[in-house]
Design an enzyme around this catalytic site. Structure first.
Site, PDB file in Angstrom:
ATOM      1  N   GLU A 152     -54.452  55.935  25.089  1.00  0.00           N
ATOM      2  CA  GLU A 152     -53.130  55.525  25.598  1.00  0.00           C
ATOM      3  C   GLU A 152     -52.012  56.172  24.784  1.00  0.00           C
ATOM      4  O   GLU A 152     -51.001  56.622  25.332  1.00  0.00           O
ATOM      5  CB  GLU A 152     -52.995  54.001  25.593  1.00  0.00           C
ATOM      6  CG  GLU A 152     -54.003  53.256  26.472  1.00  0.00           C
ATOM      7  CD  GLU A 152     -54.057  53.754  27.908  1.00  0.00           C
ATOM      8  OE1 GLU A 152     -53.087  54.370  28.383  1.00  0.00           O
ATOM      9  OE2 GLU A 152     -55.092  53.532  28.563  1.00  0.00           O
ATOM     10  N   ASP A 208     -58.206  61.606  26.777  1.00  0.00           N
ATOM     11  CA  ASP A 208     -59.573  61.353  26.291  1.00  0.00           C
ATOM     12  C   ASP A 208     -59.855  62.173  25.033  1.00  0.00           C
ATOM     13  O   ASP A 208     -60.384  61.654  24.044  1.00  0.00           O
ATOM     14  CB  ASP A 208     -60.602  61.730  27.370  1.00  0.00           C
ATOM     15  CG  ASP A 208     -60.751  60.650  28.436  1.00  0.00           C
ATOM     16  OD1 ASP A 208     -60.305  59.510  28.192  1.00  0.00           O
ATOM     17  OD2 ASP A 208     -61.319  60.946  29.505  1.00  0.00           O
TER      18      ASP A 208
HETATM   19 ZN   LIG Z   1     -55.325  57.313  30.851  1.00  0.00          ZN
END
Ligand SMILES: [Zn+2]
Length: 707
Positions: free
Chosen positions: A544, A608
């Site tokens: 995030e 990621d």
């Molecule tokens: Zn995301």
């Protein structure tokens, strides 16, 4: 998240650039039966029907396929046994780690909703609302007995249309109740001045998941379109049209939607904030799109008077004007009937309509053999409609200060890691680094649940009126959103309920948000090692945070404004580095001949990759602080191997081919396998931890790195 039939106004969903960790983690739930209890897993609850709701531990040895080579396919190694232990149930199109957590959470919600439903006159106002919403949803007999009667007033409004001149008021009403016929209207923070809340008007009106569904060539897309036309005809028949008229109307509706799709912006372009931001005076909108009474639409919309708004896709609005002028009233009315019945959630419709909707959107489009159990759909629906009322009860019962404290520590560690990461970047100038750090320091961390709960006192929920409840809840939420226009921004607001198993970053708020339900095992397990927790939950926090600096987020500054804070040279270097990931992921084959869309998934892939690296750095700092011996194996794995296994096991699971195709074509998240392998193969530290040789699939010589 993909919802084929959104129950909340698309206004917010459609116009926010917030990016989530997951595509469909919390969407549907499953019943588990006869599974062996894992050594470290806890069996949390038992149903009268022997249904078990399991909780996975931080690192689950049972899931590891020791016959696989971690250097060749780490996803297979970390998760290879998952589909054998947890095959995709018939009521799901996919099943994985997150679904197990969502399943457990739904079971908890069921308990508290049943209690609220049966609670009698002593209930608090919120308990009355959530209990009666749930009870009305569960009451299929009443829904079936009422048949089409609840829809009739809305169908009558459509029938009463005598000329196209009356369209503005009807479309405004549709927007309020969540029917996105022809367009979408709502509220957003002004991209260029995040302190302001403005009206936004954008594209809408399609029934298929995305504009390219109307144009893709090939056997599968063509078959889907034929099935879609048949589905429209079936739905129209079920609301009373004669067969021949329903068939003809379905063809005309498909033609109309295809014309709307023709002038719609594609899903990849819509990720670029500059392409969906065109602030203009209302008079400019009227010039752009003269065949529609925009002043009257705005007057009836429920928004306060506005002089300017964001017309997110001007080409669409121009095209809409032409299309409204050239389409006859009869077709428009048929289209409205279809859009209305498609917008109502299936659980609030009589059985035949619910079944027909599931047959197309569930069975055909997603490959899901069966509907989910009623209680699961109703628990989900109640949370959608009254998320912060459900959330208050959920938090009181399920969320402790300890989980919050542990997450706060992890978030602090990961933000500190990002600060160090910025120091070490060799490609970024000192000038841009200073600004990146300034943005990083302004990120707001929101953990668990909001400080101030939403007030539902003006929303009426009635025990025997499932349709009315969901429509009133939708209108309540639409009006709540629209009332923000012209007011100061509430930076404490959340866009997810506390019981959502998901997380998000919102670039206009510059905040990272972790609902309570994602802060549970295995994402955060109080009994697991630090290595496991940083691999699982830490990587989600890092994900995030990195969204603030992906190809989309990096265009916003620390105050949430769309403002370029990069030197031109650093911006070019970022694009080059990101382009490496576009090509890398774009070569992954998801299903049949369908490859991952490297551009659509770029932001999520960057998050990621960055998230894994930041969490790794934070874990190393944590290990040093606590004196953890990184060579000491536990249960056969070093702490660093445990870290990577924790990350891999975030994404265990399997997806049906139909759902995989849908995901690749509509979802900015890569399929689970590539979320694991794509990220670890870009991190040389992974290869070192597992003793891989250079050039093996997980240790390519030309790895990509953005952050
Ligand atoms: Zn995301």
């Amino acid at each position: 998240m993909i919802r084929c039939r959104p129950t909340l106004p698309k206004g917010k969903q459609q116009f926010m650039l917030a990016t989530r960790i997951a595509s469909s983690l919390g969407m549907a739930l499953v019943t588990l039966t006869t599974l062996a209890t894992p050594s470290r897993a806890q069996t949390a609850a038992t149903d009268p029907g022997q249904t078990r709701y399991e909780r996975l531990p931080g690192l689950d040895q049972r899931l590891i396929d020791t016959s696989a080579d971690p250097c060749a396919d780490f996803f297979q190694y970390a998760c290879g046994n998952f589909p054998k232990l947890y095959p995709i149930p018939r009521d799901r199109s996919a099943f994985g780690t997150g679904t197990l957590v969502a399943e457990y959470t739904a079971h908890v919600l069921e308990g508290l909703l049943e209690k609220a439903a049966g609670g009698g006159p002593g209930r608090t106002p919120n308990e009355q609302k959530i209990g009666d919403f749930y009870a009305a949803c569960m009451d299929q007999d009443t829904i079936n007995r009422k048949g089409l009667q609840p829809l009739q007033p809305d169908l009558d409004r459509i029938a009463a249309l005598k000329s196209k001149d009356q369209l503005p008021e009807l479309l405004a009403y549709f927007q309020l109740i969540g029917v996105n016929a022809f367009l979408g209207f709502g509220e957003q923070q002004d991209f260029k001045d995040a302190r302001k809340q403005i009206a936004v008007l954008g594209q809408g009106g399609l029934g298929l998941p995305e504009r390219d569904y109307y144009f893709r060539k090939g056997e599968v897309p063509e078959k889907t379109r034929a099935q879609y036309v048949q589905h429209i005809a079936n739905m129209l028949k079920l609301i009373g049209e004669p067969e021949a008229k329903a068939a003809a109307d379905a063809q005309a509706i498909m033609k109309l939607e295809t014309a709307l799709a023709q002038v719609s912006l594609d899903i990849t372009s819509r990720r670029d904030p500059k392409k969906v931001y065109h602030l203009m005076a209302v008079s400019e909108l009227v010039t752009l799109s003269p065949a529609f009474g925009w002043d009257r639409f705005l007057g009836a919309s429920g928004a306060p008077p506005v002089s300017e708004l964001n017309v997110s896709e001007p080409e669409f609005v121009k095209g809409l004007s032409r299309l409204l002028a050239s389409t006859d009233l009869d077709t428009i009315q048929a289209y409205f009937r279809w859009q209305l019945v498609a917008a109502v959630p299936g659980y609030a419709l009589p059985k035949a309509l619910d079944g027909e909707a599931f047959d197309f959107f569930g069975r055909k489009l997603r490959g899901q053999p069966e509907q989910r159990a009623r209680w699961k759909r109703c628990a989900d629906a109640t949370d959608n409609a009254l998320g912060e009322a459900v959330g208050q009860v959920y938090i009181a019962q399920e969320f402790s200060g300890a989980e919050k404290q542990a997450t706060v520590q992890m978030v602090d560690d990961i933000e500190a890691a990002m600060n160090r990461d910025l120091d070490t970047l060799d490609w970024m100038s000192a000038e841009t680094k200073t600004r990146a750090k300034a943005k990083l320091h302004l990120v707001a961390d929101k953990i668990g649940y909001p400080d101030h709960w939403r007030d539902y006192s003006k929303l009426t929920i009635v025990r025997d009126d499932a349709y009315g409840n969901v429509m009133r809840a939708t209108e309540f939420e639409s009006r709540r959103q629209l009332a923000k226009i012209g007011k100061p921004v509430d930076r404490g607001e959340w866009d997810m309920s506390p019981s959502t198993v998901d997380a998000y970053y919102n670039p206009s708020m510059n905040d990272i948000n972790f609902p309570a339900a994602i802060l549970q095992t295995p994402f955060y397990d109080p009994h697991a090692s630090d290595a496991e927790n940083y691999g699982h939950g830490g990587a989600i926090v890092g994900h995030e945070l990195t969204h603030g600096f992906d190809d989309e987020g990096r265009q916003f500054d620390g105050n949430g404004n769309l403002a370029d804070w990069w030197t031109p040279e650093d911006g070019r270097k970022f694009d080059q580095k990101a382009d490496c990931e576009v090509k890398e992921y774009g070569n992954f084959v998801a299903v049949d001949d369908v490859k991952v869309n490297g551009k659509l998934t770029l932001g999520e892939n960057t998050a990621d990759n960055g998230g894994l690296r930041l969490s790794y750095m934070a874990f190393l700092a944590d290990a040093q602080r606590k004196g953890i011996d990184l060579t000491q194996k536990q249960d056969g794995y070093t702490p660093i191997q445990q870290f990577f296994l924790g990350y891999g096991q975030d994404w265990c699971g399997a997806t049906r081919p139909e759902q995989l195709r849908l995901q690749v074509q509509t979802d900015p998240h890569s399929p689970r396998k590539f979320r694991v392998n794509g990220a670890v193969q870009n991190m040389p530290e992974f290869g070192q931890a597992f003793g891989c040789k250079s050039g093996q699939p997980m240790t390519p010589v030309n790895a990509c790195r953005v952050w």
